[in-house]
Structure formats: C-alpha cells, structure tokens
Design a protein around this motif. Structure first.
Motif, PDB file in Angstrom:
ATOM      1  N   GLN A 142       0.803  -1.205  -0.173  1.00  0.00           N
ATOM      2  CA  GLN A 142       0.071   0.031  -0.031  1.00  0.00           C
ATOM      3  C   GLN A 142       0.994   1.482   0.064  1.00  0.00           C
ATOM      4  O   GLN A 142       0.591   2.330  -0.845  1.00  0.00           O
ATOM      5  CB  GLN A 142      -0.773   0.153   1.118  1.00  0.00           C
ATOM      6  N   GLN A 143       1.946   1.279   0.794  1.00  0.00           N
ATOM      7  CA  GLN A 143       2.842   2.278   0.766  1.00  0.00           C
ATOM      8  C   GLN A 143       3.392   2.656  -0.464  1.00  0.00           C
ATOM      9  O   GLN A 143       3.566   3.845  -0.823  1.00  0.00           O
ATOM     10  CB  GLN A 143       3.883   2.161   1.691  1.00  0.00           C
ATOM     11  N   LEU A 144       3.937   1.624  -1.329  1.00  0.00           N
ATOM     12  CA  LEU A 144       4.344   1.901  -2.543  1.00  0.00           C
ATOM     13  C   LEU A 144       3.475   2.552  -3.503  1.00  0.00           C
ATOM     14  O   LEU A 144       3.633   3.366  -4.389  1.00  0.00           O
ATOM     15  CB  LEU A 144       4.709   0.397  -3.163  1.00  0.00           C
ATOM     16  N   LEU A 145       1.879   2.039  -3.463  1.00  0.00           N
ATOM     17  CA  LEU A 145       1.022   2.524  -4.349  1.00  0.00           C
ATOM     18  C   LEU A 145       0.707   4.074  -3.806  1.00  0.00           C
ATOM     19  O   LEU A 145       0.383   4.644  -4.746  1.00  0.00           O
ATOM     20  CB  LEU A 145      -0.513   1.671  -4.082  1.00  0.00           C
ATOM     21  N   ASP A 146       0.759   4.078  -2.710  1.00  0.00           N
ATOM     22  CA  ASP A 146       0.362   5.699  -2.280  1.00  0.00           C
ATOM     23  C   ASP A 146       1.615   6.593  -2.797  1.00  0.00           C
ATOM     24  O   ASP A 146       1.113   7.808  -3.064  1.00  0.00           O
ATOM     25  CB  ASP A 146       0.658   5.677  -0.797  1.00  0.00           C
ATOM     26  N   GLU A 147       2.661   5.849  -2.863  1.00  0.00           N
ATOM     27  CA  GLU A 147       3.656   6.854  -3.553  1.00  0.00           C
ATOM     28  C   GLU A 147       3.775   7.082  -4.908  1.00  0.00           C
ATOM     29  O   GLU A 147       4.424   7.866  -5.468  1.00  0.00           O
ATOM     30  CB  GLU A 147       5.248   6.358  -3.101  1.00  0.00           C
ATOM     31  N   LEU A 148       2.984   5.957  -5.514  1.00  0.00           N
ATOM     32  CA  LEU A 148       3.120   6.020  -7.017  1.00  0.00           C
ATOM     33  C   LEU A 148       2.628   7.484  -7.651  1.00  0.00           C
ATOM     34  O   LEU A 148       1.544   7.936  -7.118  1.00  0.00           O
ATOM     35  CB  LEU A 148       1.999   4.929  -7.462  1.00  0.00           C
ATOM     36  N   ASN A 149       3.376   7.834  -8.465  1.00  0.00           N
ATOM     37  CA  ASN A 149       3.004   9.159  -9.131  1.00  0.00           C
ATOM     38  C   ASN A 149       2.882  10.449  -8.464  1.00  0.00           C
ATOM     39  O   ASN A 149       2.263  11.654  -8.566  1.00  0.00           O
ATOM     40  CB  ASN A 149       1.656   9.218  -9.916  1.00  0.00           C
ATOM     41  N   LYS A 150       3.422  10.286  -6.989  1.00  0.00           N
ATOM     42  CA  LYS A 150       3.468  11.447  -6.162  1.00  0.00           C
ATOM     43  C   LYS A 150       4.481  12.451  -6.604  1.00  0.00           C
ATOM     44  O   LYS A 150       5.561  12.064  -7.028  1.00  0.00           O
ATOM     45  CB  LYS A 150       3.859  11.118  -4.774  1.00  0.00           C
ATOM     46  N   VAL A 151       4.000  13.723  -6.524  1.00  0.00           N
ATOM     47  CA  VAL A 151       5.112  14.752  -6.831  1.00  0.00           C
ATOM     48  C   VAL A 151       5.362  15.723  -5.680  1.00  0.00           C
ATOM     49  O   VAL A 151       4.576  16.465  -5.342  1.00  0.00           O
ATOM     50  CB  VAL A 151       4.453  15.964  -8.145  1.00  0.00           C
ATOM     51  N   GLN A 152       6.638  15.419  -5.580  1.00  0.00           N
ATOM     52  CA  GLN A 152       6.815  15.932  -4.010  1.00  0.00           C
ATOM     53  C   GLN A 152       8.521  16.564  -4.255  1.00  0.00           C
ATOM     54  O   GLN A 152       9.333  15.753  -4.779  1.00  0.00           O
ATOM     55  CB  GLN A 152       6.859  14.757  -3.070  1.00  0.00           C
ATOM     56  N   GLY A 153       8.709  17.458  -3.512  1.00  0.00           N
ATOM     57  CA  GLY A 153      10.134  17.821  -3.446  1.00  0.00           C
ATOM     58  C   GLY A 153      10.512  18.340  -2.062  1.00  0.00           C
ATOM     59  O   GLY A 153      10.139  17.881  -1.086  1.00  0.00           O
ATOM     60  N   ARG A 154      11.438  19.377  -2.045  1.00  0.00           N
ATOM     61  CA  ARG A 154      11.718  19.769  -0.595  1.00  0.00           C
ATOM     62  C   ARG A 154      11.731  21.393  -0.664  1.00  0.00           C
ATOM     63  O   ARG A 154      11.815  22.137  -1.606  1.00  0.00           O
ATOM     64  CB  ARG A 154      13.376  19.556  -0.601  1.00  0.00           C
ATOM     65  N   VAL A 155      11.241  21.912   0.328  1.00  0.00           N
ATOM     66  CA  VAL A 155      10.992  23.401   0.508  1.00  0.00           C
ATOM     67  C   VAL A 155      12.061  23.762   1.808  1.00  0.00           C
ATOM     68  O   VAL A 155      12.146  22.999   2.938  1.00  0.00           O
ATOM     69  CB  VAL A 155       9.540  23.907   0.812  1.00  0.00           C
ATOM     70  N   ASP A 212       6.509  25.836   6.026  1.00  0.00           N
ATOM     71  CA  ASP A 212       5.373  24.897   5.952  1.00  0.00           C
ATOM     72  C   ASP A 212       5.566  23.554   4.822  1.00  0.00           C
ATOM     73  O   ASP A 212       5.817  24.034   3.816  1.00  0.00           O
ATOM     74  CB  ASP A 212       4.415  25.787   5.106  1.00  0.00           C
ATOM     75  N   ARG A 213       5.942  22.566   5.608  1.00  0.00           N
ATOM     76  CA  ARG A 213       6.451  21.290   4.982  1.00  0.00           C
ATOM     77  C   ARG A 213       5.570  20.780   3.834  1.00  0.00           C
ATOM     78  O   ARG A 213       5.780  20.181   2.964  1.00  0.00           O
ATOM     79  CB  ARG A 213       6.784  20.282   5.988  1.00  0.00           C
ATOM     80  N   LYS A 214       4.278  21.215   4.095  1.00  0.00           N
ATOM     81  CA  LYS A 214       3.089  20.808   3.298  1.00  0.00           C
ATOM     82  C   LYS A 214       3.215  21.044   1.744  1.00  0.00           C
ATOM     83  O   LYS A 214       2.976  20.629   0.905  1.00  0.00           O
ATOM     84  CB  LYS A 214       1.653  20.973   3.593  1.00  0.00           C
TER      85      LYS A 214
END
Ligand code: HEM
Length: 340
Positions: free
Chosen positions: A46-59, A63-65
């Motif tokens: 499930q964790q892998l599926l949740d991560e699929l296609n996630k577009v996330q970087g670093r700021v 506000d980490r969100k």
C-alpha cells in the motif's frame, strides 16, 4: 503483503542497471524525495501504491506541506469533483424536478376536501417559525453558492464571462463560509424544538401503507397523523442527519489542516458535496409540498395558523390532542379517521 528489499537478492551490477533505467523512465518531479524511505528493510504494498505518481520535493519554508505538489488521492478527488459530482447532482436535482413536474400534472394540487371552516388554530409559534425561516434562508443561500462550485464553471461562466464569474464566485465563497453558521444554528434549534414530534408513532405504518393519500386524486384518503406525518418525519431526519454531516465536514473544510490532513479534507469534501446535492433535491420536494403542492400548507409557516378543516384532514390525531388540551380533557388514545 510485504515486499522485501531487493538488495540481498540481486547482484549490485544488476541493481545499478535497474536504477539507471528508473532514472530515465520516471519523471524528474516524481523521483525527488518521493517520500519512501530507501534505507527501510521493508515497505508495504500500500505504501508503494500511495507513493506512485507522487510529485514531491523539498522546501526551505516552515510549511512542509508545500513540498507536496500532487498526491495520488488528489487525482481521484479531482476526478470526483470534475466528473462524478456534476452527474450525481444533475441526476438528483434534475430527477427530482422531473418527478415533481409529473406529479403536479398527473395528481394535481392536494386540496382541502371539506373546504375552509373559517376557524384557525395555531400550528407553529414565533420561535418555531424563526428557526425554520433562519434555516430555510440560510440553506437557499448555501445551495445557490454551493451549486456554483459544482456547475458554475460549466453553466454560468459561458453566460456571464470569466471576469463577472470570478467576482461573483469570490462573493459566493464568502457567503457560503459565513451563512453556514446560521444554518448550523437553525438545524440545532429545530432539532431541539421538534425531535419529540418526529419520533416514530403508531400512525406511521398505516400512513406509509396509504402513501399518505398522496396518490388519491379525489383527496378523500386521509390517514390519521399526529403533529408531523411520516413524510414530514422523513424530511425532518434528512435535514437533521444531512445537516449534521454537512456541518461536521464543512467545519473540517472551513479550518484547513486544523482537524485533519489533506486526505481527511478530501474525504470531508466527498461527504460535503454528495450530501449537499442530495439534500438540495430533498428540499426542492419539501418546498413544492409546502407551497404549490398542498392547498393551505404554507400558512402553517407563514402566519403560523392553519384552518381547522385542513388540520383535521392532515393531522387528525394532533387536532384531537390540541382540542382535548384546550378543554382540559385527557387526549383520546386512538384517533379515528376523520369523516370523508
Ligand atoms: C422556501 C422554502 C421553504 C418553504 C416554503 C417551506 C415551507 C414549510 C412549511 C409550510 C412547513 C410546515 C408544514 C406543516 O404545517 O406541517 C415546513 C416545515 C418544515 N420545514 Fe420548511 N420550507 C422551506 C424551506 C425549508 C428548508 C430549506 C429546510 C431545511 C433545510 C426546511 C425544513 C423544514 C422542516 C424540518 C420542517 C418540519 C417537518 C416538515 O414539515 O416537513 N424547510 N416548511
């Protein structure tokens, strides 16, 4: 199911090759800080599926969100908002309007069979009417501004143009956020005032069996009912339960990230939007029966009084009780059907 780290099973050269292909195939935005922990011994499917296609970087801002540009559930939510919701709303509201239109032309107005007696009795006192109209006016504002979120872009914007639509939508959003409090208060007061009169009673089964006499075009069938008949009780509970779920989900949305995270807010939005459009359809039926659909009904909430013959035909057990109270008698246990 758990997928064990491949490091122990695959020779390092093969692993490096797979990684190199991954770097070429996966879009740059999707790789960076994808959120999974590469040093973990095990990750769940499930964790892998949740991560699929996630577009996330670093700021670097507090506000980490803001580091998550898109999450997979967000795409499901967007699909719901842009495709499923307009269909659910269109079918519920359009279907209800069609049913009422047919009902009016086939069945006609529900008339008071005995005509007016000239004697009027109090049905709703000032506090009850104030609570009802506060809720009603607030709900109508919420319905119009809420439906703008669902249909406005498609139906209204082409008519009035993007500039005017944008100005109207900003005001509609403010109105929706502030008027919501009047609606919540109104539902709460109606719940306190009317809950006892909306509990099931011995008249309900018979009322349902005869469908409240709604389909008798001669207006002769009048199953006895106490202060509220079964149809009205269903409206009452729809308003109370629908109102509570709209209020709770609405508060989650009014205060972003205070009570829940982005997933929780998306869930709140599913509930809020679906319950909202269904409730609009239910209330359209209520407004119809309280105005055009039934002769003499509007007065109950307008002036607060109704004609005695209307009350005897639609709420015979309630009239018996009121008259017994006025005469200082004990109300009769079983109300009889009024003369037809
Ligand atoms: C223009 C809009 C509306 C009209 C004309 C209207 C009319 C009425 C009337 C005439 C009654 C009394 C029926 C009786 O004497 O037995 C009533 C009751 C009631 N109304 Fe409304 N109403 C409107 C909007 C609303 C809205 C928006 C809500 C809630 C969201 C609402 C909730 C209720 C409830 C819970 C009752 C008591 C149960 C029932 O009679 O169904 N009404 N309304």
């Amino acid at each position: 199911m758990r997928i064990w780290s491949l490091g122990r099973l695959i020779p390092p050269a093969v692993a490096a090759f797979i990684l190199a292909i991954g770097l070429v195939v996966v879009p740059a935005g999707a790789q960076e800080g994808s959120g999974s922990n590469p040093t973990a011994q095990a990750v769940s499917e499930q964790q892998l599926l949740d991560e699929l296609n996630k577009v996330q970087g670093r700021v670097s801002i507090p506000d980490r969100k803001a580091a998550t540009l898109q999450q997979p559930q967000g795409r499901d939510y967007q699909g719901f908002h842009e495709r499923a919701l307009p269909w659910i709303g269109g079918i519920a509201i359009g279907g209800m309007l069609l049913v009422l239109f047919l009902f009016y032309f086939i069945r006609g107005r529900i008339r008071t069979q005995a005509g007016e007696s000239g004697v009027r009795i109090l049905r709703f006192n000032a506090l009850e009417r104030l609570a009802h109209w506060t809720t009603a006016v607030a709900f109508i504002v919420l319905a119009i501004t809420g439906l703008n979120f669902v249909f406005g872009k498609r139906l209204l914007m082409p008519l009035i143009g993007p500039e005017a639509f944008s100005t109207w939508t900003v005001w509609a959003k403010y109105a929706h956020d502030f008027v919501a409090w009047a609606f919540m208060l109104g539902v709460l007061v109606m719940l306190v005032l009317w809950v006892w009169d909306n509990l099931p009673d011995r008249y309900d089964a018979n009322w349902l069996k005869k469908a409240g006499g709604m389909f008798d075009r001669s207006n002769r069938t009048h199953p006895p009912a106490a202060r509220f008949n079964t149809g009205q009780k269903l409206i009452f509970w729809a308003v109370v339960l629908g109102g509570i779920s709209l209020s709770v989900s609405g508060i989650f949305l009014l205060f972003p990230f205070v009570f829940t995270d982005v997933n929780g807010m998306q869930m709140a939005q599913y509930v809020h939007a679906a319950v909202g459009v269904i409730m609009v359809a239910v209330i359209i039926a209520h407004i119809y029966i309280g105005t055009l659909g039934m002769e003499g009904a509007y007065d109950a909430m307008g002036s607060g009084t109704v004609d005695l013959n209307w009350a005897k035909e639609h709420h015979s057990a309630w009239v018996e009780k009121q008259q017994a109270k006025a005469d200082g008698r004990v109300p009769p246990h079983n109300a009889t059907e009024p003369a037809e």
